[in-house]
Design an enzyme around this catalytic site. Structure first.
Site, PDB file in Angstrom:
ATOM      1  N   CYS A  24       0.879  -1.170   0.000  1.00 35.89           N
ATOM      2  CA  CYS A  24       0.000   0.000   0.000  1.00 35.89           C
ATOM      3  C   CYS A  24       0.912   1.214   0.000  1.00 35.89           C
ATOM      4  O   CYS A  24       2.119   1.100   0.182  1.00 35.89           O
ATOM      5  CB  CYS A  24      -0.844   0.063   1.267  1.00 35.89           C
ATOM      6  N   ARG A  61       1.330   1.639  -5.941  1.00 36.86           N
ATOM      7  CA  ARG A  61       1.468   0.669  -4.845  1.00 36.86           C
ATOM      8  C   ARG A  61       0.133   0.032  -4.460  1.00 36.86           C
ATOM      9  O   ARG A  61       0.086  -0.863  -3.612  1.00 36.86           O
ATOM     10  CB  ARG A  61       2.082   1.340  -3.620  1.00 36.86           C
ATOM     11  N   TRP A 102      -3.876  -1.476  -1.167  1.00 31.82           N
ATOM     12  CA  TRP A 102      -3.850  -2.742  -1.925  1.00 31.82           C
ATOM     13  C   TRP A 102      -4.289  -3.778  -0.907  1.00 31.82           C
ATOM     14  O   TRP A 102      -3.516  -4.195  -0.053  1.00 31.82           O
ATOM     15  CB  TRP A 102      -2.435  -3.007  -2.427  1.00 31.82           C
ATOM     16  N   ASN A 116       1.010   0.153   6.115  1.00 31.41           N
ATOM     17  CA  ASN A 116       1.350  -0.725   4.998  1.00 31.41           C
ATOM     18  C   ASN A 116       2.079  -1.928   5.595  1.00 31.41           C
ATOM     19  O   ASN A 116       3.019  -1.749   6.369  1.00 31.41           O
ATOM     20  CB  ASN A 116       2.261   0.029   4.020  1.00 31.41           C
ATOM     21  N   GLY A 117       1.649  -3.136   5.229  1.00 30.18           N
ATOM     22  CA  GLY A 117       2.297  -4.339   5.769  1.00 30.18           C
ATOM     23  C   GLY A 117       1.233  -5.306   6.258  1.00 30.18           C
ATOM     24  O   GLY A 117       0.052  -5.165   5.930  1.00 30.18           O
ATOM     25  N   GLU A 141       6.846 -20.045 -21.604  1.00 29.72           N
ATOM     26  CA  GLU A 141       6.705 -18.747 -20.952  1.00 29.72           C
ATOM     27  C   GLU A 141       7.798 -17.776 -21.423  1.00 29.72           C
ATOM     28  O   GLU A 141       7.539 -16.590 -21.636  1.00 29.72           O
ATOM     29  CB  GLU A 141       6.727 -18.925 -19.419  1.00 29.72           C
ATOM     30  N   LYS A 200       6.995 -14.186 -23.284  1.00 32.54           N
ATOM     31  CA  LYS A 200       7.522 -12.899 -22.801  1.00 32.54           C
ATOM     32  C   LYS A 200       8.251 -12.193 -23.924  1.00 32.54           C
ATOM     33  O   LYS A 200       8.097 -11.003 -24.127  1.00 32.54           O
ATOM     34  CB  LYS A 200       8.456 -13.169 -21.616  1.00 32.54           C
ATOM     35  N   GLU A 207       5.736 -10.874 -26.707  1.00 35.28           N
ATOM     36  CA  GLU A 207       4.774  -9.816 -26.378  1.00 35.28           C
ATOM     37  C   GLU A 207       5.429  -8.456 -26.153  1.00 35.28           C
ATOM     38  O   GLU A 207       4.804  -7.438 -26.378  1.00 35.28           O
ATOM     39  CB  GLU A 207       3.886 -10.201 -25.185  1.00 35.28           C
ATOM     40  N   HIS A 222       9.778 -32.790 -35.938  1.00 34.52           N
ATOM     41  CA  HIS A 222       8.518 -33.174 -36.593  1.00 34.52           C
ATOM     42  C   HIS A 222       7.913 -32.017 -37.390  1.00 34.52           C
ATOM     43  O   HIS A 222       6.697 -31.944 -37.559  1.00 34.52           O
ATOM     44  CB  HIS A 222       7.533 -33.693 -35.540  1.00 34.52           C
ATOM     45  N   LYS A 267      -3.766  -5.136 -19.502  1.00 34.30           N
ATOM     46  CA  LYS A 267      -3.410  -5.852 -18.268  1.00 34.30           C
ATOM     47  C   LYS A 267      -4.524  -6.798 -17.838  1.00 34.30           C
ATOM     48  O   LYS A 267      -4.269  -7.879 -17.345  1.00 34.30           O
ATOM     49  CB  LYS A 267      -3.096  -4.823 -17.168  1.00 34.30           C
TER      50      LYS A 267
HETATM   51  C1  F6R Z   1       1.588 -12.214 -20.348  1.00 40.39           C
HETATM   52  C2  F6R Z   1       0.377 -11.895 -19.623  1.00 40.39           C
HETATM   53  C3  F6R Z   1      -0.896 -12.514 -20.050  1.00 40.39           C
HETATM   54  C4  F6R Z   1      -1.721 -12.917 -18.819  1.00 40.39           C
HETATM   55  C5  F6R Z   1      -3.104 -13.421 -19.242  1.00 40.39           C
HETATM   56  C6  F6R Z   1      -3.907 -13.913 -18.050  1.00 40.39           C
HETATM   57  O1  F6R Z   1       2.691 -11.561 -19.812  1.00 40.39           O
HETATM   58  O2  F6R Z   1       0.420 -11.124 -18.693  1.00 40.39           O
HETATM   59  O3  F6R Z   1      -0.674 -13.610 -20.864  1.00 40.39           O
HETATM   60  O4  F6R Z   1      -1.022 -13.902 -18.119  1.00 40.39           O
HETATM   61  O5  F6R Z   1      -3.811 -12.391 -19.880  1.00 40.39           O
HETATM   62  O6  F6R Z   1      -4.056 -12.918 -17.111  1.00 40.39           O
HETATM   63  P1  F6R Z   1      -4.538 -13.248 -15.635  1.00 40.39           P
HETATM   64  O7  F6R Z   1      -3.451 -13.994 -14.952  1.00 40.39           O
HETATM   65  O8  F6R Z   1      -4.784 -11.898 -15.019  1.00 40.39           O
HETATM   66  O9  F6R Z   1      -5.778 -14.053 -15.775  1.00 40.39           O
END
Ligand code: F6R
Length: 593
Positions: free
Chosen positions: A2, A27, A71, A97-98, A466, A470, A473, A489, A588
């Site tokens: 937070c 935060r 948060w 915060n904590g 993964e 990364k 994207e 294959h 996000k």
């Molecule tokens: C990749 C990324 C996305 C999320 C996906 C699911 O870096 O962030 O692939 O992992 O959109 O998101 P959540 O975990 O919020 O359901």
């Protein structure tokens, strides 16, 4: 995580608090609040929602204030659970915060003594304890110091009294800085909050208590007055929000050691403290998730099948919508850091319709998934600002280790051995962060290509997936993850000088075959970057670049290798000049199916 702030000086304190909180919103932003001392009264304003949405705010005249942007960790986001929290009579207000880990016991004992609580938070015990010690004859400052003796866990908090022109702030394992202006003082979780007013700061130490009056400050530790160095912050406000890092992504990768510690603290003390009643009578586990959370699920499958011998399958949440069979003995686990991904929410609803028990692993208290799943387990990663998931992915893995170990068929001593290795992970990740320059140089080479492959076997396969996600994207390099055995294959046709391959080599039963696969790749002229254990001296003999990853139990390599691959993607994207924190076309939270 937070954001907190305290101000004492000559300005309108409500406005100072709000402007400082807006700078701390990274935060946490599910609710916020401000308290101002006005004459001999404390006026409190607190609301659910983000403070960034507030344009004009005036609470009352007054030059001492505290503020908080939340948060949520204990108690859902709501007006009542928002900070500041007060004692019974509204004479003491606190922002914190904590996590106060012994709050339940403290609360029960205070309630027996007649204290009435309004919120579900751990924080509220602090103003009540201060009140109790004032009632027993101590002054405000000493009542705060006495309160500290009773708190366990982590905290940075600021306390305000209606009767004294003074703030008292304390730090233990949560960040707190002191800002020094001309005839005004600030305390805050982080530097950006106060940079508008001063760049002179003291970084407080764990165990410090700072007492602020209008014309001075004093810092105490272990009952004695101490001096701390005043430092000049050279950053702009924007740089400061990112803690001096160029991007939130890099800052968040650097937060990984703390995230591992915080998430472990939630579920492990001497042993694992997790009620696994939700697994009683189940015959199988199905993970449903998207993107990075899907990759965490694949690692969860490997762990649960290996350690617990329970059959597991992993489904893309978006495809689970077409599922059509009864699930009455299944446990369906939805992993979603945001708790808002529409496909994952829908998959969990579908699973419930077919009779499954549901569990969600999420990073966001009060998010939509917490109102759907039967059982919720939280990761403790704090807010993640960069669109690409990094620290939240690692936190998901930590929760999966906890579940798999808790259900494990291993002996107690074998489990304890892995637990000990888990506790060493923050140290291993710090060692990887020390290798950042070396990883950056390799990433800058990779940045020149348009296509890449990532390969692995066994546990190395989801790590490769993964890593590739990364890379694509944030750098926009076309990167595909493959099981190493699958290349021949079809994908072999794509290999050559123009297609580098990142190979995740694990020191387990896959090791020899993996080295064989790398030789096949080299024979087709692809440049190879190999991630391998620091004690391995074989792979480096025939690859172009080797990244030696600090040794750990092989089951934990998804954590260490993934941090390396996150850095590799970050620096490749940086070298290509990409907009790293907000990659094109992405969001996000994906709240549509
Ligand atoms: C990749 C990324 C996305 C999320 C996906 C699911 O870096 O962030 O692939 O992992 O959109 O998101 P959540 O975990 O919020 O359901």
């Amino acid at each position: 995580m937070c954001g907190i702030v305290g101000y004492i000086g000559f300005r309108r304190a409500d406005k100072v608090a709000v402007s400082a909180l807006k700078r701390l919103e990274y935060r946490g932003y599910d609710s916020w609040g401000v308290a101002v001392k006005s004459n001999d009264e404390i006026k409190v304003y607190k609301r659910v929602g983000a403070i960034g949405d507030v344009s004009q705010f005036e609470l009352c005249e007054g030059t001492i204030s505290i503020g908080h942007t939340r948060w949520a960790t204990h108690g859902k986001p709501s007006d009542v659970n928002a900070h500041p929290h007060t004692d019974c009579n509204g004479k003491i207000a606190v922002v914190h915060n904590g996590i106060i880990s012994n709050f339940q016991k403290l609360r029960e004992s205070l309630e027996r003594e007649g204290h009435v609580f309004k919120s579900e938070t751990d924080t509220e015990v602090i103003p009540h304890l201060i009140e109790k010690f004032i009632d027993s004859g101590l002054d405000f400052e000493n009542a705060v110091k006495e309160t500290l003796k009773h708190l366990k866990g982590s905290y940075a908090f600021v306390a305000l009294s209606s009767t004294e022109d003074k703030l008292v702030a304390c730090k233990y394992k949560s960040p707190l800085i002191l800002g020094i202006g001309d005839n005004e003082y600030f305390v805050a979780s982080d530097v950006p909050a106060i940079l508008e007013y001063t760049n002179r700061v003291v970084y407080l130490h764990d165990g410090d208590t700072v007492v602020l009056t209008r014309d001075s400050y004093e810092i105490y530790k272990d009952g004695k007055k101490v001096n701390r160095e005043v430092e000049i912050v050279p950053w702009s406000v924007e740089q400061a929000e990112k803690g001096g890092f160029e991007h939130f992504m890099l800052k968040e990768i650097h937060e990984t050691p703390k995230v591992i510690e915080d998430t472990l603290l939630e579920y492990v003390s001497d042993e694992i403290e997790l009620d696994v009643g939700f697994t009683a009578g189940i015959s199988d586990v199905i993970f449903v998730a998207c993107g990075t959370s899907y990759h965490a699920s694949l690692i969860g499958k490997y762990l649960i099948e290996k350690l617990d011998e329970i059959p597991v399958r992993v489904e893309y949440a978006s495809e689970f919508n077409y599922h059509n069979a009864p699930l009455s003995r299944s446990l369906v686990i939805g992993i979603t850091q945001s708790g808002e991904t529409a496909d994952t929410l829908e998959a969990l609803r579908k699973a419930q319709k077919f009779g499954a028990r549901t569990l969600a692993i999420t990073n966001v208290l009060g998010s939509s998934v917490t109102r759907i799943a039967d059982v919720i387990l939280y990761t403790r990663a704090g807010p993640e600002i960069c669109v690409a998931a990094t620290k939240t992915f690692i936190a998901q893995l930590i929760v999966l280790y906890v579940i798999a170990l808790r259900l494990s068929l291993l002996s107690r001593s074998e489990v304890n051995e892995i637990l000990a290795d888990l506790k060493l992970l923050p140290e291993k990740v710090r060692a990887i962060l020390d290798m950042e320059d070396y990883i950056r140089k390799i990433a800058e080479e990779l940045a020149n290509y348009e296509n890449m492959m990532y390969i692995g076997r066994g546990l190395g396969y989801p790590i490769a997936l993964e890593g590739a996600l990364k890379m694509k994207e944030i750098s926009y390099i076309h990167a595909e993850g493959y099981p190493a055995g699958e290349l021949k294959h079809g994908p072999f046709a794509l290999l050559g000088k123009q297609t580098p391959v990142v190979a995740c080599v694990l020191r387990d039963e896959t090791y020899d075959t993996m080295l064989g696969n790398i030789k096949e790749v080299k024979a087709r002229n692809s440049p190879v970057v190999a991630l391998t254990d620091e004690n391995d001296s074989e792979a480096e003999k025939f690859v172009d670049y080797v990244i030696k990853v600090p040794s750990t139990n092989v089951l934990l390599t998804p954590v260490t290798y993934s941090v390396v691959l996150q850095l590799l993607a970050y620096y490749a994207a940086r070298s290509r000049g990409c907009e790293i924190d907000k990659p094109r076309h992405l969001a996000k939270s994906v709240t549509v199916e």
